[in-house]
Enzyme design. Structure first.
Site, PDB file in Angstrom:
ATOM      1  N   HIS A  57       2.839  -4.941   3.519  1.00  0.00           N
ATOM      2  CA  HIS A  57       1.450  -4.556   3.854  1.00  0.00           C
ATOM      3  C   HIS A  57       0.856  -3.672   2.768  1.00  0.00           C
ATOM      4  CE1 HIS A  57      -1.747  -3.890   6.977  1.00  0.00           C
ATOM      5  NE2 HIS A  57      -2.078  -3.000   6.045  1.00  0.00           N
ATOM      6  N   HIS A  59      -2.935  -3.090   0.084  1.00  0.00           N
ATOM      7  CA  HIS A  59      -4.344  -3.413  -0.235  1.00  0.00           C
ATOM      8  C   HIS A  59      -4.519  -3.321  -1.743  1.00  0.00           C
ATOM      9  CE1 HIS A  59      -5.900  -3.319   3.941  1.00  0.00           C
ATOM     10  NE2 HIS A  59      -4.822  -2.572   4.108  1.00  0.00           N
ATOM     11  N   GLN A 152     -12.556  -6.897   6.588  1.00  0.00           N
ATOM     12  CA  GLN A 152     -12.543  -5.433   6.760  1.00  0.00           C
ATOM     13  C   GLN A 152     -13.652  -4.928   7.693  1.00  0.00           C
ATOM     14  OE1 GLN A 152     -10.754  -2.330   4.844  1.00  0.00           O
ATOM     15  NE2 GLN A 152     -11.508  -1.986   6.920  1.00  0.00           N
ATOM     16  N   HIS A 214      -4.476  -6.340  11.039  1.00  0.00           N
ATOM     17  CA  HIS A 214      -4.581  -4.913  11.310  1.00  0.00           C
ATOM     18  C   HIS A 214      -4.868  -4.829  12.805  1.00  0.00           C
ATOM     19  CE1 HIS A 214      -5.011  -4.613   7.004  1.00  0.00           C
ATOM     20  NE2 HIS A 214      -5.038  -3.303   7.073  1.00  0.00           N
ATOM     21  N   GLU A 217      -5.064   0.039  15.044  1.00  0.00           N
ATOM     22  CA  GLU A 217      -4.859   1.213  14.171  1.00  0.00           C
ATOM     23  C   GLU A 217      -5.789   2.293  14.685  1.00  0.00           C
ATOM     24  OE1 GLU A 217      -5.592   0.719   9.973  1.00  0.00           O
ATOM     25  OE2 GLU A 217      -4.533   2.573   9.480  1.00  0.00           O
ATOM     26  N   ASP A 313       0.940   0.103   2.303  1.00  0.00           N
ATOM     27  CA  ASP A 313      -0.460   0.076   2.733  1.00  0.00           C
ATOM     28  C   ASP A 313      -1.422   0.495   1.608  1.00  0.00           C
ATOM     29  OD1 ASP A 313      -2.642  -0.327   4.389  1.00  0.00           O
ATOM     30  OD2 ASP A 313      -2.235   1.357   5.717  1.00  0.00           O
TER      31      ASP A 313
END
Ligand code: FE2
Length: 424
Positions: A57, A59, A152, A214, A217, A313
């Site tokens: 995971h 970005h 997102q 996701h 969270e 992450d």
């Protein structure tokens, strides 16, 4: 004659004095003290030889952008998302590629040779998608980069409207993005969150793709989209192909509800990624004291047979100002936050940054068995627990039998009065 022979290695399962023979980029033999000729012979000196680290995971479109255009003042997830929104119009493809390649260099030096990165698909230009597909091509000789189409701003909530956002996501998949993403807890309502899970899982089922959302969270114990994710996984026959990332609301959920939820997740063969460095800093920000840790229930999920990985992450981006691509740093934090301090639990934390995420990515040829790719890391540590304790130096990193990185052994010299031979 063999291409490479590494002898006197300790393996993560505890076997010592092991030899690993390599021919044509693959492992030809693994046995105790093999004696044979090879073009290159390496004495591991009893140090730990592990399959490469895997990050399930990340970005990569946001990495190394810390401070652009400003830093996150509150330290929350929501300010991070808003800040990313400010940065997006300023991004260029060249800068995205340059930062991602720089991060991949760091990763290789740390023995991190497979990464699943989410990529924001809300920009109709798909600038970040194009950039990371180019990065994927360029790093392919040394890093397996798997991309997730990540809406997102919310596939239903985003400013362009559901149709356009879904269309962007499909276009990203058409271009070669591998996995379907989502962010149900960020949609406007619980109902919209559940609908987004259904639509995105159906899209993945239609196309034969994996899912990585996701999910939840949040510190809100009533954020229960993971339940829908498990249900849709079962309904669509996606068992073993769906991952719930973060799942931090599970930390705050009612224990009775969780006693029902975890078996449902196990039944659906849902896989889980916890991101300890990020969620120990992002979660609990609305708490005074006591402050919740906010990481999902890692040991309980593992005990129920759920495959759990630790992900990095973020590294130096709108959500997290630190990080270095060191998955042992991630495992170290995960171990502490989850209080996984027994010998077996600490070894599980090592698995959570190696074999467990490899299963999530569906990597072929990963491992130390005969026939696997000869990709591995020689660590300056005697076993997995010491590797985590020291965030051990990566002495050598091989990809399919080729040495691609090395770091000199760390040996501090002390100059102490009365202790002339002292060593640290
Ligand atoms: Fe994430």
């Amino acid at each position: 004659m063999l291409d490479l022979l590494i002898h006197n290695a300790t393996l993560p399962d505890g076997r010592k004095n092991m030899s690993v023979a390599v021919q044509d980029g693959r492992i030809k033999e693994v046995s105790a003290s093999l004696v044979t000729d090879a073009q290159q012979v390496i004495d591991a000196e009893g140090q730990l030889l592990s399959p490469p680290f895997v990050d399930a995971h990340f970005h990569m479109d946001a990495t190394l952008s810390y401070g652009l255009p400003r830093v996150n003042q509150s330290g929350t997830l929501l300010e991070g998302i808003a800040l990313w929104g400010e940065l997006k119009p300023l991004l260029t493809q060249e800068a995205l590629i340059e930062r991602a390649l720089a991060y991949c260099d760091w990763a290789v030096a740390k023995g991190l040779l497979a990464i699943r990165s989410h990529v924001d698909v809300c920009d109709p230009r798909l600038l970040a998608v194009e950039a990371l597909l180019e990065v994927k091509r360029r790093v392919a000789p040394y890093i397996d980069l798997q991309l997730v189409a990540f809406p997102q701003d919310g596939v239903l909530r985003g400013p362009l409207g559901p149709e356009q956002h879904m269309n962007n996501l499909k276009r990203a998949l058409d271009k070669g993005v591998d996995v379907v993403g989502g962010i149900p807890h960020f949609e406007r309502t619980m109902a919209d969150g559940a609908l987004s899970v259904r639509l995105l899982c159906e899209l993945a089922a239609e196309r034969g793709l994996r899912v990585d959302m996701h999910c939840d969270e949040s510190d809100d114990p009533l954020s229960r989209h993971v339940e829908t994710l498990a249900f849709e996984t079962q309904r669509l026959g996606l068992q073993g192909r769906v991952t719930g990332s973060h799942l931090t609301s599970m930390h705050s959920m009612d224990n009775y509800y969780v006693s029902k939820l975890i078996p449902l997740m196990a039944e659906a063969q849902l896989q889980v990624v916890a991101n300890p460095l990020i969620n120990i800093t992002l979660q609990g920000r609305h708490d005074t004291y006591p402050k919740r840790r906010g990481m999902t229930r890692v040991p309980e999920l593992m005990a129920a047979g759920v495959n759990v990985a630790f992900g990095h992450d973020c590294v130096m981006d709108p959500w997290y100002s630190l990080g270095s691509g060191d998955m042992l740093d991630v495992a170290h934090m995960g171990l502490h936050v989850a209080q996984m301090t027994s010998q077996s639990a600490m070894r599980q934390c090592f698995d959570a940054v190696t074999v467990n995420p490899a299963r999530i990515l569906g990597l072929q040829g990963y491992g130390l068995e005969v026939g696997c790719d000869a990709s591995f890391v020689l660590l300056q540590a005697r076993d997995p627990v010491e590797a985590i304790r020291l965030r051990a130096n990566r002495l050598k990193v091989w990809k399919k039998g080729t040495l691609i990185a090395e770091t000199a052994p760390i040996m501090p010299k002390l100059h102490l009065p009365g202790r002339p031979n002292a060593q640290a």
